[in-house]
Each structure stands twice: as structure tokens, then as C-alpha cells.
Design a protein around this motif. Structure first.
Motif, PDB file in Angstrom:
ATOM      1  N   ILE A  69       1.726 -12.243   4.868  1.00 60.65           N
ATOM      2  CA  ILE A  69       1.742 -11.140   5.548  1.00 60.65           C
ATOM      3  C   ILE A  69       0.956 -10.188   4.140  1.00 60.65           C
ATOM      4  O   ILE A  69       1.808 -10.136   3.372  1.00 60.65           O
ATOM      5  N   ASP A  70       0.404  -9.593   4.912  1.00 58.75           N
ATOM      6  CA  ASP A  70       0.440  -8.057   4.152  1.00 58.75           C
ATOM      7  C   ASP A  70       0.685  -6.807   4.244  1.00 58.75           C
ATOM      8  O   ASP A  70       0.180  -6.311   5.336  1.00 58.75           O
ATOM      9  N   VAL A  71       2.174  -6.456   3.412  1.00 59.97           N
ATOM     10  CA  VAL A  71       2.276  -5.442   3.645  1.00 59.97           C
ATOM     11  C   VAL A  71       1.888  -4.097   3.706  1.00 59.97           C
ATOM     12  O   VAL A  71       1.921  -3.368   2.403  1.00 59.97           O
ATOM     13  N   GLY A  72       1.437  -3.388   4.674  1.00 63.06           N
ATOM     14  CA  GLY A  72       0.937  -2.049   3.594  1.00 63.06           C
ATOM     15  C   GLY A  72      -0.591  -2.594   3.281  1.00 63.06           C
ATOM     16  O   GLY A  72      -1.585  -1.668   2.442  1.00 63.06           O
ATOM     17  N   CYS A  73      -1.119  -3.499   4.442  1.00 61.75           N
ATOM     18  CA  CYS A  73      -2.388  -3.538   4.382  1.00 61.75           C
ATOM     19  C   CYS A  73      -3.959  -2.822   4.047  1.00 61.75           C
ATOM     20  O   CYS A  73      -4.796  -2.395   3.354  1.00 61.75           O
ATOM     21  N   GLY A  74      -3.178  -1.226   4.441  1.00 56.39           N
ATOM     22  CA  GLY A  74      -4.308  -0.123   3.893  1.00 56.39           C
ATOM     23  C   GLY A  74      -6.006  -1.002   5.089  1.00 56.39           C
ATOM     24  O   GLY A  74      -5.231  -1.278   5.642  1.00 56.39           O
ATOM     25  N   VAL A 121       8.316  -5.084  12.179  1.00 58.83           N
ATOM     26  CA  VAL A 121       7.881  -7.103  12.609  1.00 58.83           C
ATOM     27  C   VAL A 121       9.232  -7.444  11.544  1.00 58.83           C
ATOM     28  O   VAL A 121       9.052  -9.232  12.194  1.00 58.83           O
ATOM     29  N   ALA A 122       9.489  -7.235  10.713  1.00 50.61           N
ATOM     30  CA  ALA A 122      11.239  -7.888  10.139  1.00 50.61           C
ATOM     31  C   ALA A 122      12.309  -8.780  11.502  1.00 50.61           C
ATOM     32  O   ALA A 122      12.347  -9.679  11.132  1.00 50.61           O
ATOM     33  N   SER A 142       3.709  -0.189  -1.817  1.00 50.55           N
ATOM     34  CA  SER A 142       3.223   0.510  -0.480  1.00 50.55           C
ATOM     35  C   SER A 142       4.987   0.411   0.536  1.00 50.55           C
ATOM     36  O   SER A 142       5.391   0.680   1.747  1.00 50.55           O
ATOM     37  N   MET A 143       5.927  -1.153   0.237  1.00 52.83           N
ATOM     38  CA  MET A 143       6.831  -0.554   0.217  1.00 52.83           C
ATOM     39  C   MET A 143       7.925   0.094  -0.071  1.00 52.83           C
ATOM     40  O   MET A 143       8.871   0.051   0.227  1.00 52.83           O
ATOM     41  N   SER A 144       7.714   0.933  -0.993  1.00 52.82           N
ATOM     42  CA  SER A 144       8.244   1.843  -1.969  1.00 52.82           C
ATOM     43  C   SER A 144       9.559   3.220  -1.201  1.00 52.82           C
ATOM     44  O   SER A 144      10.139   3.368  -1.591  1.00 52.82           O
ATOM     45  N   TYR A 145       9.093   3.017   0.286  1.00 48.85           N
ATOM     46  CA  TYR A 145       9.476   4.124   0.927  1.00 48.85           C
ATOM     47  C   TYR A 145      10.682   3.341   1.906  1.00 48.85           C
ATOM     48  O   TYR A 145      12.274   3.958   2.609  1.00 48.85           O
ATOM     49  N   LEU A 146      10.824   1.830   1.041  1.00 44.00           N
ATOM     50  CA  LEU A 146      12.557   1.738   1.869  1.00 44.00           C
ATOM     51  C   LEU A 146      13.842   1.414   0.790  1.00 44.00           C
ATOM     52  O   LEU A 146      13.119   1.015  -0.473  1.00 44.00           O
ATOM     53  N   SER A 147      14.850   0.981   0.964  1.00 49.10           N
ATOM     54  CA  SER A 147      15.639   0.863   0.193  1.00 49.10           C
ATOM     55  C   SER A 147      15.706  -0.295  -0.069  1.00 49.10           C
ATOM     56  O   SER A 147      14.938  -1.398   0.093  1.00 49.10           O
ATOM     57  N   MET A 148      16.639  -0.600  -1.440  1.00 48.52           N
ATOM     58  CA  MET A 148      16.430  -2.281  -2.274  1.00 48.52           C
ATOM     59  C   MET A 148      16.951  -2.985  -1.060  1.00 48.52           C
ATOM     60  O   MET A 148      16.400  -4.227  -1.016  1.00 48.52           O
ATOM     61  N   SER A 149      17.532  -2.704  -0.373  1.00 46.44           N
ATOM     62  CA  SER A 149      18.652  -3.658   0.332  1.00 46.44           C
ATOM     63  C   SER A 149      17.703  -4.098   1.928  1.00 46.44           C
ATOM     64  O   SER A 149      17.301  -4.642   1.921  1.00 46.44           O
ATOM     65  N   GLU A 150      16.714  -3.008   2.425  1.00 43.21           N
ATOM     66  CA  GLU A 150      15.518  -2.730   3.619  1.00 43.21           C
ATOM     67  C   GLU A 150      15.030  -3.827   3.192  1.00 43.21           C
ATOM     68  O   GLU A 150      14.042  -4.696   3.537  1.00 43.21           O
ATOM     69  N   LEU A 151      14.128  -3.493   2.127  1.00 38.06           N
ATOM     70  CA  LEU A 151      13.275  -4.360   1.203  1.00 38.06           C
ATOM     71  C   LEU A 151      13.331  -5.604   0.704  1.00 38.06           C
ATOM     72  O   LEU A 151      12.810  -6.506   1.194  1.00 38.06           O
ATOM     73  N   MET A 152      14.941  -6.238   0.181  1.00 37.58           N
ATOM     74  CA  MET A 152      15.131  -7.037   0.478  1.00 37.58           C
ATOM     75  C   MET A 152      15.957  -7.734   1.580  1.00 37.58           C
ATOM     76  O   MET A 152      15.062  -9.002   1.719  1.00 37.58           O
ATOM     77  N   TRP A 153      15.383  -7.654   2.620  1.00 37.61           N
ATOM     78  CA  TRP A 153      16.768  -8.201   4.105  1.00 37.61           C
ATOM     79  C   TRP A 153      14.810  -8.180   4.797  1.00 37.61           C
ATOM     80  O   TRP A 153      14.938  -9.493   5.752  1.00 37.61           O
ATOM     81  N   CYS A 154      14.112  -7.189   4.454  1.00 39.58           N
ATOM     82  CA  CYS A 154      12.875  -8.126   5.412  1.00 39.58           C
ATOM     83  C   CYS A 154      11.607  -9.135   4.774  1.00 39.58           C
ATOM     84  O   CYS A 154      11.949  -9.826   4.748  1.00 39.58           O
ATOM     85  N   THR A 155      11.798  -8.554   3.461  1.00 38.52           N
ATOM     86  CA  THR A 155      11.097  -9.747   3.001  1.00 38.52           C
ATOM     87  C   THR A 155      12.147 -11.140   2.928  1.00 38.52           C
ATOM     88  O   THR A 155      11.384 -12.347   3.428  1.00 38.52           O
ATOM     89  N   ASN A 156      13.504 -11.708   2.678  1.00 38.28           N
ATOM     90  CA  ASN A 156      13.923 -12.664   3.127  1.00 38.28           C
ATOM     91  C   ASN A 156      13.950 -12.913   4.947  1.00 38.28           C
ATOM     92  O   ASN A 156      13.483 -14.023   5.112  1.00 38.28           O
TER      93      ASN A 156
END
Length: 192
Positions: A69-74, A121-122, A142-156
Motif C-alpha cells: 500500500i502506497d499511502v499518499g500516493c500522489g 482504510v486502516a 504524506s503521513m505527517s499530518y497524523l499524530s504519532m499514535s495515529e501513525l503507529m496505529w494505522c501502520t499496525n
């Protein structure tokens, strides 16, 4: 006097609706205009050098045959870089900007691109292992707008156990709070 306030209320409401429609139209037009010229804006020497390093790493991991999956694929930069390594049916590009997704679909009609928020999607992927991926890529912040907890949760939520990810983070939110600008994880790294 009541009639005057009633008419003023309708006038204010109409003005608010008019402003909202104008803002939406300008946003959509601007987004589509940016998408048309986006690829040409990343040709500075520093961008080309960064892209070469990213491409080298992506070639190492993206060709392993799993779903990516390419997040923020532009407009499809990852496919531009390593499309020869990824089967069309093993790739999903997601971007919140409809103009970017439209441009990616034109450039790469055999690949799947969706417009949406990665958090949604997550959430869908977390409900079923079918929606999970073997690799996650997020280039150019592309994922910089997420908080660190959101980033880790989405990735997981998006990755199978043992999956790999490559996430580039930009912006003051991350630079001030976290000393890195790029997250890289592979199951190989965990074994060491």
C-alpha cells in the motif's frame, strides 16, 4: 422588525453557503492544477538525489511479491520508481486528494488507486486480515499530518505480522518531537 431580522438571517445564511461553495470550487480547481504540474516540481538536484536513495531501498523490499500500500500516493511516484517490481494487482495507492488520484490513474491505468483518508482504510483493514498488506510506503511526508499514535496505529492495522514499512516524515510536528525524519522497519531488522 421581525421581517427584517428574518430577511437578514436568510441573507447571512445565503452568504455563508455562497462562501462555502466558492471555497470548495477554488480548492478543487487548485488541487487539480497542482496535480497536473506536480511531477515537474520535484526535479531539483536534492529531490533527484533523495528519489535515487528511496528507489534503491524500495527495489530491495517491494519486489518480494507481497501486497503493497502506497499511502499518499500522489501522482504515482512509487510506481514511477519501482513499478517494474510490483504486480499491478498487488499494489494499492491511496491519497486524500482526488486530483492526485485522477492524475495517477491516467499515468498508471493498470494500477489501483483510491481517494480516501488512510485512517478509514486502516479501520477497514483492522476488521479483517484480508485488507492487510505486506509492505507500506509513505513518501514525501504524506503521513505527517497524523499524530504519532495515529501513525503507529494505522501502520499496525494495515500490515500483516512481519510486514515492512518505509515512511518519510516531514514538518515541524515531527521534527520538534521526534529526532528522525524517516522510519524504516523490516522483519530482518527485528531479527538482528
Amino acid at each position: 422588525m421581525k421581517r427584517l431580522f428574518k430577511w437578514l438571517g436568510f441573507l447571512v445564511l445565503g452568504l455563508v453557503v455562497l462562501i462555502a461553495v466558492a471555497w470548495l470550487a477554488v480548492t478543487v480547481i487548485s488541487e487539480r492544477r497542482i496535480a497536473k504540474t506536480y511531477d515537474g516540481k520535484t526535479t531539483r538536484p536534492v529531490d533527484l538525489a533523495e528519489n535515487a536513495l528511496v528507489e534503491k531501498w524500495l527495489r530491495q523490499y517491494s519486489g518480494q511479491g507481497g501486497r503493497v500500500i502506497d499511502v499518499g500516493c500522489g501522482t504515482g511516484l512509487m510506481v514511477d520508481m519501482v513499478g517494474d517490481e510490483i504486480c499491478e494487482d498487488r499494489y494499492l495507492g491511496v491519497d486524500i486528494a482526488e486530483g492526485m488520484v485522477d492524475a495517477a490513474r491516467v499515468k498508471h491505468p493498470d494500477y489501483q488507486f483510491e481517494c480516501g483518508d488512510i485512517r478509514d482504510v486502516a479501520k477497514s483493514a483492522a476488521k479483517s486480515s484480508v485488507g492487510r498488506f505486506d509492505g507500506l510506503v509513505s513518501l514525501n511526508g504524506s503521513m505527517s499530518y497524523l499524530s504519532m499514535s495515529e501513525l503507529m496505529w494505522c501502520t499496525n492495522a494495515l500490515l500483516h505480522d512481519g510486514g515492512w514499512f518505509f515512511i518519510m516524515l516531514y514538518g515541524f510536528n515531527f521534527m520538534e518531537n521526534y529526532p528522525w525524519s524517516c522510519l524504516l522497519y523490516t522483519s530482518d531488522a527485528a531479527d538482528e
